[in-house]
Motif scaffolding. Structure first.
Motif, mmCIF file in Angstrom:
data_model
loop_
_atom_site.group_PDB
_atom_site.id
_atom_site.type_symbol
_atom_site.label_atom_id
_atom_site.label_comp_id
_atom_site.label_asym_id
_atom_site.label_seq_id
_atom_site.Cartn_x
_atom_site.Cartn_y
_atom_site.Cartn_z
ATOM 1 N N TYR A 148 0.835 -1.205 0.000
ATOM 2 C CA TYR A 148 0.000 0.000 0.000
ATOM 3 C C TYR A 148 0.874 1.262 0.000
ATOM 4 O O TYR A 148 0.634 2.205 -0.762
ATOM 5 N N GLU A 149 1.875 1.281 0.855
ATOM 6 C CA GLU A 149 2.738 2.461 0.968
ATOM 7 C C GLU A 149 3.447 2.742 -0.359
ATOM 8 O O GLU A 149 3.482 3.890 -0.825
ATOM 9 N N ARG A 150 4.013 1.718 -0.952
ATOM 10 C CA ARG A 150 4.735 1.903 -2.215
ATOM 11 C C ARG A 150 3.787 2.302 -3.335
ATOM 12 O O ARG A 150 4.115 3.132 -4.187
ATOM 13 N N SER A 151 2.600 1.731 -3.338
ATOM 14 C CA SER A 151 1.606 2.078 -4.352
ATOM 15 C C SER A 151 1.281 3.560 -4.311
ATOM 16 O O SER A 151 1.235 4.233 -5.345
ATOM 17 N N MET A 152 1.083 4.081 -3.123
ATOM 18 C CA MET A 152 0.728 5.491 -2.977
ATOM 19 C C MET A 152 1.868 6.408 -3.396
ATOM 20 O O MET A 152 1.633 7.494 -3.924
ATOM 21 N N ARG A 153 3.109 5.971 -3.174
ATOM 22 C CA ARG A 153 4.251 6.811 -3.534
ATOM 23 C C ARG A 153 4.518 6.802 -5.037
ATOM 24 O O ARG A 153 5.071 7.757 -5.577
ATOM 25 N N LEU A 154 4.151 5.728 -5.701
ATOM 26 C CA LEU A 154 4.423 5.629 -7.130
ATOM 27 C C LEU A 154 3.517 6.525 -7.962
ATOM 28 O O LEU A 154 3.950 7.113 -8.958
ATOM 29 N N HIS A 155 2.249 6.630 -7.575
ATOM 30 C CA HIS A 155 1.296 7.413 -8.377
ATOM 31 C C HIS A 155 0.130 7.831 -7.491
ATOM 32 O O HIS A 155 -0.314 7.055 -6.637
ATOM 33 N N GLY A 156 -0.376 9.008 -7.719
ATOM 34 C CA GLY A 156 -1.410 9.550 -6.835
ATOM 35 C C GLY A 156 -2.837 9.200 -7.192
ATOM 36 O O GLY A 156 -3.758 9.535 -6.445
#
Length: 251
Positions: A148-156
């Motif tokens: 979840y954390e990485r997903s949010m950092r990759l694209h908004g």
């Protein structure tokens, strides 16, 4: 079902069957074609299947799954994966069908593979978002947090939805907490989950755009730069992107 009455005869006739000298493929974007050429192409000629063919299989798989007939939908999801081997949308279709059959470990495998070929930061983010939920279902909660954390950092694009699910996950287990980027990287690496090389994807798109400019293919070049700009809104790159809109193919 109308689509199946059309698709079955096509399959029986081998209308889009691969052969020794050519393959039939589908690409959702120019970026996917670059990824295919660099990682999957094997020298055979590539013939594009009609968009309607891909859409028909996608819709049929979705409808059959919603009707509780996921085993029947599997055939259509598998065909999507064959004609679109570097298209995350096809992988996500397979995941929906597998999830409906409670084949969660296979969902994880499909999503991890998709992370390896996703051509844009947006696609990487979506795959990680879906993977987070699958890991949660399997009880691997700390790994789910990292996804979840990485997903949010990759694209908004899905950040708010991912944040909502992440908060629910954190509330479900005492002692579970958010992870910083370094902790996320360690957790994902330990599980064999790709981080999503957004910077690498950006560089590939920039190289493809430059090659297209040299070939005076300005429209395609601009499409590649649009993907690169998803990762980094670099002022110089943005200026080139805007300037290409006013340049004719002959210019």
């Amino acid at each position: 079902m109308l689509f199946r009455s059309v698709l079955v005869p096509l399959a029986q006739a081998g209308a889009y069957a691969d052969g020794p000298t050519r393959v039939f493929r589908y690409f959702n974007s120019a970026a996917e074609r670059v990824r295919f050429n660099r990682t999957v192409a094997d020298g055979r000629d590539v013939v594009l299947v009609p968009d309607a063919y891909y859409a028909a299989h996608s819709l049929t798989a979705r409808v059959l799954t919603q009707l509780g007939r996921a085993e029947e939908a599997q055939v259509h999801a598998d065909e999507l994966a064959r004609v679109a081997p570097v298209t995350p949308d096809a992988a996500l279709s397979r995941v929906r069908v597998l999830e409906a059959q409670e084949r969660i470990f296979e969902c994880v495998d499909v999503l991890v593979d998709a992370m390896g070929y996703a051509a844009t930061a947006r696609e990487m983010s979506i795959c990680l978002y879906r993977l987070a939920y699958m890991e949660w279902r399997l009880g691997r909660n700390r790994l789910a947090v990292a996804c979840y954390e990485r997903s949010m950092r990759l694209h908004g694009e899905i950040a708010s939805q991912a944040k909502e699910e992440l908060d629910e996950l954190l509330d479900s287990e005492s002692g579970l907490s958010r992870l910083d980027p370094e902790e996320c990287a360690r957790e994902l690496s330990a599980a064999g989950v790709p981080l999503g090389d957004a910077d690498g994807a950006r560089h590939v798109m920039e190289e493809a755009a430059a090659a297209c400019v040299d070939a005076r293919l300005m429209g395609i070049s601009r499409a590649y730069l649009a993907v690169a700009l998803e990762v980094d809104r670099d002022d110089a790159l943005l200026g080139v992107y805007r300037s290409l809109a006013s340049v004719s193919p002959e210019g």
